[in-house]
Scaffold this motif. Structure first.
Motif, PDB file in Angstrom:
ATOM      1  N   THR A 147      67.321  -1.671  49.825  1.00  0.00           N
ATOM      2  CA  THR A 147      68.734  -1.715  49.453  1.00  0.00           C
ATOM      3  C   THR A 147      69.044  -3.086  48.879  1.00  0.00           C
ATOM      4  O   THR A 147      68.723  -4.103  49.504  1.00  0.00           O
ATOM      5  N   PHE A 148      69.682  -3.128  47.703  1.00  0.00           N
ATOM      6  CA  PHE A 148      69.960  -4.394  47.039  1.00  0.00           C
ATOM      7  C   PHE A 148      71.440  -4.518  46.711  1.00  0.00           C
ATOM      8  O   PHE A 148      72.089  -3.548  46.313  1.00  0.00           O
ATOM      9  N   SER A 149      71.947  -5.757  46.855  1.00  0.00           N
ATOM     10  CA  SER A 149      73.350  -6.041  46.563  1.00  0.00           C
ATOM     11  C   SER A 149      73.450  -7.302  45.722  1.00  0.00           C
ATOM     12  O   SER A 149      72.711  -8.265  45.944  1.00  0.00           O
ATOM     13  N   HIS A 150      74.385  -7.290  44.783  1.00  0.00           N
ATOM     14  CA  HIS A 150      74.650  -8.459  43.956  1.00  0.00           C
ATOM     15  C   HIS A 150      75.738  -9.290  44.618  1.00  0.00           C
ATOM     16  O   HIS A 150      76.802  -8.777  44.953  1.00  0.00           O
ATOM     17  N   GLY A 151      75.465 -10.585  44.832  1.00  0.00           N
ATOM     18  CA  GLY A 151      76.492 -11.428  45.417  1.00  0.00           C
ATOM     19  C   GLY A 151      75.977 -12.794  45.826  1.00  0.00           C
ATOM     20  O   GLY A 151      74.778 -13.083  45.763  1.00  0.00           O
ATOM     21  N   ASP A 152      76.909 -13.619  46.255  1.00  0.00           N
ATOM     22  CA  ASP A 152      76.646 -14.972  46.735  1.00  0.00           C
ATOM     23  C   ASP A 152      76.264 -14.892  48.204  1.00  0.00           C
ATOM     24  O   ASP A 152      77.030 -14.390  49.025  1.00  0.00           O
ATOM     25  N   MET A 153      75.091 -15.390  48.561  1.00  0.00           N
ATOM     26  CA  MET A 153      74.630 -15.278  49.945  1.00  0.00           C
ATOM     27  C   MET A 153      75.570 -15.955  50.933  1.00  0.00           C
ATOM     28  O   MET A 153      75.668 -15.537  52.086  1.00  0.00           O
ATOM     29  N   GLU A 192      76.603 -26.692  51.675  1.00  0.00           N
ATOM     30  CA  GLU A 192      76.769 -25.334  52.207  1.00  0.00           C
ATOM     31  C   GLU A 192      75.587 -24.907  53.069  1.00  0.00           C
ATOM     32  O   GLU A 192      75.598 -23.807  53.629  1.00  0.00           O
ATOM     33  N   HIS A 193      74.559 -25.738  53.178  1.00  0.00           N
ATOM     34  CA  HIS A 193      73.356 -25.337  53.908  1.00  0.00           C
ATOM     35  C   HIS A 193      73.616 -25.147  55.399  1.00  0.00           C
ATOM     36  O   HIS A 193      73.132 -24.180  56.000  1.00  0.00           O
ATOM     37  N   ALA A 194      74.371 -26.045  56.008  1.00  0.00           N
ATOM     38  CA  ALA A 194      74.626 -25.928  57.456  1.00  0.00           C
ATOM     39  C   ALA A 194      75.319 -24.613  57.780  1.00  0.00           C
ATOM     40  O   ALA A 194      74.921 -23.905  58.725  1.00  0.00           O
ATOM     41  N   ALA A 195      76.340 -24.266  57.014  1.00  0.00           N
ATOM     42  CA  ALA A 195      77.065 -23.013  57.255  1.00  0.00           C
ATOM     43  C   ALA A 195      76.171 -21.807  56.990  1.00  0.00           C
ATOM     44  O   ALA A 195      76.269 -20.780  57.684  1.00  0.00           O
ATOM     45  N   MET A 196      75.254 -21.935  56.008  1.00  0.00           N
ATOM     46  CA  MET A 196      74.344 -20.832  55.715  1.00  0.00           C
ATOM     47  C   MET A 196      73.396 -20.602  56.876  1.00  0.00           C
ATOM     48  O   MET A 196      73.170 -19.465  57.301  1.00  0.00           O
ATOM     49  N   PHE A 197      72.842 -21.674  57.430  1.00  0.00           N
ATOM     50  CA  PHE A 197      71.962 -21.523  58.588  1.00  0.00           C
ATOM     51  C   PHE A 197      72.720 -20.954  59.791  1.00  0.00           C
ATOM     52  O   PHE A 197      72.172 -20.146  60.548  1.00  0.00           O
ATOM     53  N   ALA A 198      73.974 -21.351  59.957  1.00  0.00           N
ATOM     54  CA  ALA A 198      74.778 -20.819  61.060  1.00  0.00           C
ATOM     55  C   ALA A 198      75.007 -19.323  60.892  1.00  0.00           C
ATOM     56  O   ALA A 198      74.934 -18.553  61.864  1.00  0.00           O
TER      57      ALA A 198
END
Length: 213
Positions: free
Chosen positions: A89-95, A121-127
């Motif tokens: 399953t694939f979705s287009h978007g900002d991770m 934005e890396h810290a919030a992405m890891f969270a």
């Protein structure tokens, strides 16, 4: 300059070129880290592929055994992925804008994709990744090994491209701060277009329920 729009537009423009480069290349560390998931996870486990690109080889290999969801900021890359890996399953978007219920995935994969996010934005992405993982779930990822506050290369495979990342020690600290335990971390240098490029490769685990990190 909007870094994310630059990345999206760039990969739209070079989607086929980049897909052919990745599919035809040999990255032993990419495959070694996929093997970690294959050894650790049961058949049918749910895996999220952040920055899945055209789906080859990562999503295609994972989808042979697992329930795979891929996300990419490039619309054209997602079109190619849907054609190449119909059993995922694939979705287009900002991770960074994704929303999933807590404990949705047994593993999250992010190969050569976090490096395209602005590093603030890396810290919030890891969270977010830590929240999406089930207890005992794995993050398998690569990111930069030195400090780059944000760089644009005007012609990368035929389009402008953006990178940003922290030094390895900072990235590892952010992963730990998100509540994940580092299982393995290694700076690996490989040849890229005739130049040595070093990436941090990480395997991290969400502690089992009731276990503090």
């Amino acid at each position: 300059m909007n870094p994310k729009q630059l990345v999206a537009d760039g990969y739209d423009r070079i989607a086929e070129t980049y897909a052919a480069r990745v599919a035809g290349g040999v990255n032993e560390h990419r495959f070694r880290h996929l093997a970690v998931l294959e050894a650790e996870l049961p058949v049918g486990a749910r895996v999220l592929d952040l920055g899945c690109g055209a789906g080859v080889p990562v999503a295609r290999r994972l989808a042979e055994r697992f329930d795979v969801t891929g996300v990419d900021i490039s619309r054209r890359q997602i079109e190619l992925a849907r054609a190449s890996v119909p059993n995922a399953t694939f979705s287009h978007g900002d991770m960074t804008a994704l929303t999933f219920p807590a404990a949705s995935f047994d593993a999250v994969v992010a190969f050569f994709s976090l490096i395209h996010l602005p590093r603030d934005e890396h810290a919030a992405m890891f969270a977010s990744i830590a929240t999406w993982l089930r207890p005992g779930g794995l993050l398998v990822a690569s990111t930069g090994s030195y400090s780059d506050p944000g760089t644009v290369e005007q012609d990368w495979l035929g389009a402008p491209m953006y990178w940003s990342f922290f030094a390895s020690a900072v990235s590892l600290a952010l992963i730990r701060a998100a509540g994940l335990e580092i299982v393995e971390a290694q700076d690996v240098t490989a040849d890229e277009d005739g130049q040595p490029v070093t990436f941090l490769w990480v395997v991290a685990r969400k502690p089992p329920s009731g276990v503090s990190s």
